[in-house]
Enzyme design. Sequence first.
Site, short mmCIF file in Angstrom:
data_model
loop_
_atom_site.label_atom_id
_atom_site.label_comp_id
_atom_site.label_asym_id
_atom_site.label_seq_id
_atom_site.Cartn_x
_atom_site.Cartn_y
_atom_site.Cartn_z
N GLN A 1 36.25 14.21 -1.07
CA GLN A 1 35.58 14.75 0.12
C GLN A 1 34.10 15.00 -0.14
O GLN A 1 33.27 14.83 0.74
CB GLN A 1 36.25 16.04 0.58
CG GLN A 1 37.61 15.81 1.22
CD GLN A 1 37.54 14.92 2.46
OE1 GLN A 1 36.98 15.29 3.47
NE2 GLN A 1 38.12 13.74 2.38
N HIS B 1 31.38 12.61 1.06
CA HIS B 1 31.03 12.43 2.48
C HIS B 1 29.54 12.62 2.75
O HIS B 1 28.95 11.93 3.56
CB HIS B 1 31.78 13.45 3.34
CG HIS B 1 33.01 12.88 3.97
ND1 HIS B 1 32.99 12.25 5.18
CD2 HIS B 1 34.29 12.85 3.56
CE1 HIS B 1 34.21 11.85 5.48
NE2 HIS B 1 35.03 12.21 4.52
#
Length: 433
Positions: free
Chosen positions: A251, A254
């Site tokens: 994540q 991102h």
Amino acid sequence: MSQYLKKATGSAAGNLAAQESVTAIVKGVISDIRRNGDSAVSQYSEKFDKWSPASFKLSPEQIAEIIASVPEQTIKDIKEVQKNVRAFAEAQRKSITDFEIEIRPGVHLGQKNLPINAVGAYIPGGRYPLLASAHMTIVTAKVAGVPNVIACTPPIAGQIPQATVAAMYYAGADEIFILGGVQAVAAMAVGTETIRKVDFIAGPGNAFVADAKRQLFGEVGIDLFAGPTEILIVADEHADPFTIATDLISQAEHGPDTPAVLITTSESVGRQSIELVNNLLEFSALSTAALAKTSWDAFGEVVVVPSLTEAWKLADEYASEHVEIFTQDPREALRKMTNYGALFLGEKTCVSYGDKVIGTNHVLPTRKAARYTGGLWVGKYLRTVTYQEVTNDIASGELGRLCGRAARAENFEGHARSGDLRASKYLADKHAW
Ligand code: NAD
């Protein structure tokens, strides 16, 4: 007592200043597009994306040509993922019911769910071609029955993101525009000479996109505040630190502002996870390591808590967008936690599955918005409306009497007289509820 092995250094004051500057830029762009339509849209697209074609809208011929250039396996994968997203959205649609009840003899109350007429779907793409967001926003709108879906996505480095266009097409978009950021959101919300005004805007995006939706809310509906992504993992002493580290990085890549948080009951799991994240970012030749490192250094957190009870409490305070549960009984989180966008139970699933393939919607609340909303789903594209009918004289007359008294208690004489009129018209002055 909780012990932080790593704490975020990104300061709240810094974030506030950054947010204020985003808000000011977005306000200016919206106001200019409202006044000057397409010419302002072109000007900002050129300024922010170096992109000002003769038409932002793709013609059917252009779409066909773009799709023909996408590898066959990518098209097959798009269709397979959309099948999962559609199946889950259809199950959600079935769970929403229209109904009618007779609450007293002759008093009929009903509820209907009407799809929104025109939706603008924003598919982010400044940094990565986020074709999965096309599945999430457009397929779900179509399952809800939205007849007109306009979809916008930005160019990437001056190029049309071909696979994203294919995903938008197969998802069922009625019109496709290569246009990004605030200019896309504002154009769809206020309408221009060439871009139709919509009733509702859905889709995730960076801080500019999220703020544009926030500023335009009211003039159009919006799905939710789905800004820069977040991950939180709750792990006990049995969890695998390598899996934890891999998923935190998944994540963090991102963008530069992605909170990646580990809450664990084991100091050893916490320390090993930090070491592994640092090693993987430095030595694994990950193409996105630099971006992930920026995020991890500023917004990564690892906290050791004395018990799982404390873990659920703290996780609820974070109200994170994505929460992975790596404990002996992951379903305990379903019983104990109340604030999250989506839960990923056990190590056999992960946020990347939710982001890309599994079928639940990946447009999810960020920055603690999970305290008051879930993510995008079929219901966001429906308006739950009500209707009523009174089918006998006594029912109308008795309601009229009640209404007369209730309205006078609020000093609403006009309302009271609407009730009085029915009472005198339909009631022979004998019945009382
Ligand atoms: P994006 O499409 O959201 O934004 C790109 C646009 O931003 C560009 O087209 C440009 O016009 C505009 N922009 C860039 N710099 C600007 C500036 N200085 N001033 C004005 N406008 C500017 O793509 P992105 O930037 O790659 O961001 C995608 C975001 O979406 C990420 O933050 C990701 O975490 C988030 N996301 C969130 C969810 C969710 O459900 N919460 C899901 C997927 C993605």
